[in-house]
Design a protein around this motif. Structure first.
Motif, PDB file in Angstrom:
ATOM      1  N   ASN A  77       0.889  -1.396   0.640  1.00  0.00           N
ATOM      2  CA  ASN A  77      -0.118   0.385  -0.185  1.00  0.00           C
ATOM      3  C   ASN A  77       1.311   1.106  -0.295  1.00  0.00           C
ATOM      4  O   ASN A  77       0.425   2.120   0.455  1.00  0.00           O
ATOM      5  CB  ASN A  77      -0.970   0.165   1.246  1.00  0.00           C
ATOM      6  CG  ASN A  77      -2.079  -0.838   1.389  1.00  0.00           C
ATOM      7  OD1 ASN A  77      -2.862  -1.514   0.576  1.00  0.00           O
ATOM      8  ND2 ASN A  77      -2.315  -2.254   2.355  1.00  0.00           N
ATOM      9  N   CYS A 206       1.219  -2.351 -11.770  1.00  0.00           N
ATOM     10  CA  CYS A 206       1.834  -2.099 -10.503  1.00  0.00           C
ATOM     11  C   CYS A 206       2.513  -0.650 -10.212  1.00  0.00           C
ATOM     12  O   CYS A 206       3.197   0.083 -10.921  1.00  0.00           O
ATOM     13  CB  CYS A 206       2.339  -2.892  -9.427  1.00  0.00           C
ATOM     14  SG  CYS A 206       3.205  -2.349  -7.953  1.00  0.00           S
ATOM     15  N   TRP A 232      -0.826  -3.916  -3.249  1.00  0.00           N
ATOM     16  CA  TRP A 232      -2.140  -3.391  -2.840  1.00  0.00           C
ATOM     17  C   TRP A 232      -2.883  -3.717  -2.721  1.00  0.00           C
ATOM     18  O   TRP A 232      -4.333  -4.440  -2.958  1.00  0.00           O
ATOM     19  CB  TRP A 232      -1.953  -2.239  -4.178  1.00  0.00           C
ATOM     20  CG  TRP A 232      -0.261  -1.549  -4.692  1.00  0.00           C
ATOM     21  CD1 TRP A 232       0.594  -2.261  -5.573  1.00  0.00           C
ATOM     22  CD2 TRP A 232      -0.042   0.109  -4.202  1.00  0.00           C
ATOM     23  NE1 TRP A 232       1.108  -0.872  -5.566  1.00  0.00           N
ATOM     24  CE2 TRP A 232       0.775   0.329  -4.867  1.00  0.00           C
ATOM     25  CE3 TRP A 232      -0.969   1.148  -3.724  1.00  0.00           C
ATOM     26  CZ2 TRP A 232       1.720   1.227  -4.948  1.00  0.00           C
ATOM     27  CZ3 TRP A 232      -0.402   2.185  -3.748  1.00  0.00           C
ATOM     28  CH2 TRP A 232       0.927   2.296  -3.692  1.00  0.00           C
ATOM     29  N   ASP A 236      -6.599   1.861  -2.457  1.00  0.00           N
ATOM     30  CA  ASP A 236      -5.626   3.122  -2.133  1.00  0.00           C
ATOM     31  C   ASP A 236      -4.991   2.370  -3.333  1.00  0.00           C
ATOM     32  O   ASP A 236      -4.457   3.038  -4.074  1.00  0.00           O
ATOM     33  CB  ASP A 236      -4.125   1.519  -1.408  1.00  0.00           C
ATOM     34  CG  ASP A 236      -4.794   2.106   0.188  1.00  0.00           C
ATOM     35  OD1 ASP A 236      -5.781   1.806   0.935  1.00  0.00           O
ATOM     36  OD2 ASP A 236      -3.458   1.912   1.138  1.00  0.00           O
ATOM     37  N   LEU A 237      -5.103   1.734  -4.067  1.00  0.00           N
ATOM     38  CA  LEU A 237      -4.527   1.330  -5.592  1.00  0.00           C
ATOM     39  C   LEU A 237      -5.789   2.425  -6.655  1.00  0.00           C
ATOM     40  O   LEU A 237      -4.994   3.212  -7.329  1.00  0.00           O
ATOM     41  CB  LEU A 237      -4.740  -0.356  -6.382  1.00  0.00           C
ATOM     42  CG  LEU A 237      -4.869  -0.228  -7.981  1.00  0.00           C
ATOM     43  CD1 LEU A 237      -3.208   0.379  -8.029  1.00  0.00           C
ATOM     44  CD2 LEU A 237      -4.869  -1.805  -8.045  1.00  0.00           C
TER      45      LEU A 237
END
Length: 311
Positions: A77, A206, A232, A236-237
């Motif tokens: 994260n 990513c 993640w 958060d992503l």
């Protein structure tokens, strides 16, 4: 930690999000705050009851069977240290003998790890979001995982003391294979391969390395991990993607405005030289690109702007 009992028959491990290279005084602060001695965690140190171990910058804090792991593994994260790796390692090695606590913080670190704790029979304690300075971490944990206890910060120390006193040590049993894979990745810095990667490939890259993210679906929790190990949580992503889109839009806006300025210059030059056809072509392009500039600026600011001069 001021509310923890002096005779606590458990180890206490603390993770705080720290920037790389940061100097933290948290161990000294906690050492003065209550009856239990607190120290910065060191790799391979034995886990002792009645002691507090605090994470160090740029390293994950994990537990093994009877000792600590301090590892510079992939960020989770966007953080190293992060709460999720600690919770997962505790869940793997100590099962139902774990009390996981989520305190004030932003976004959703800790949610997936607390899910692992509860799946293995451990107890989840979450600070009441209304009591938290930043409610993101407690609120996400409650929404996606739930909790056995939701209390203000001042009640957490005494609560943990009671839970430990009432706890009967039980056999940890065999951990799920996916949990074992992710903990082993952090412990040994092993490279993830397709044969040992949890989940399945997703369409998204990513944010840390642009590698393919693999989707790990745990029912109510959706997470992602790439082949080098960056992890993640879905919220958060999404947050990182939003920031990347905004950066790209500002870059596009600057490039378009530069192009408009250059075309205006060329149009003026053509007019001065008597090349009216060329000037009108550049002026037409200026109008078209100005409309694009307007659209992007409105997307970024959320407010309609005034019509730009296209003369």
């Amino acid at each position: 930690v001021g509310g923890l009992p002096a005779d606590l028959e458990a180890s206490v491990l603390v993770v705080l999000h720290l920037a790389p290279g940061a100097t933290s005084s948290l161990a000294r602060i906690l050492d003065r705050a209550g009856p239990l001695p607190a120290t910065a965690a060191t790799d391979s140190a034995p886990l002792e009851a009645g002691r507090i171990y605090v994470c160090v910058a740029d390293h994950h804090l994990l537990v093994g069977p009877g000792h600590l792991h301090v590892r510079r593994g992939p960020r989770e994260n966007g953080h190293r240290p992060a709460a999720d790796p600690l919770f997962r390692s505790a869940a793997m090695y100590y099962g139902a003998n774990v009390v996981g606590v989520i305190l004030s913080g932003t976004l959703s670190d800790g949610t997936a790890g607390l899910h692992a704790v509860r799946r293995r029979g451990g107890v989840a304690v979450v600070q009441d979001p209304a009591d938290a300075l930043y409610e993101g971490m407690p609120s996400n944990a409650l929404e996606y995982v739930g909790a056995d206890h939701v209390v203000p910060a001042t009640e957490i120390g005494p609560l943990v003391g009671r839970l430990v006193k009432e706890m009967t040590v039980v056999d940890v049993g065999s951990p799920p294979s996916e949990l074992q894979q992710e903990v082993t990745l952090m412990e040994s810095d092993d490279r993830v391969t397709e044969s040992n990667h949890p989940g399945h490939p997703s369409p998204w890259p990513c944010p840390d390395c642009n590698g393919v993210l693999w989707e790990i679906d745990e029912g109510n929790i959706l997470r992602f991990r790439c082949r080098v190990g960056h992890a993640w949580a879905a919220p958060d992503l999404l947050n990182v993607q939003e920031a990347a889109v905004e950066t790209a839009l500002w870059t596009a806006l600057r490039s378009l405005e530069d192009r408009v300025a250059l075309m205006r210059m060329l149009a003026q030059q053509a007019r001065s030289a008597g090349r009216d056809i060329g000037a009108r072509r550049f002026e037409s392009d200026v109008e078209e690109y100005d409309r694009s500039v307007q659209v992007i600026r409105e997307l970024l600011t959320g407010q309609p702007g005034s019509q730009m001069d296209t003369g």
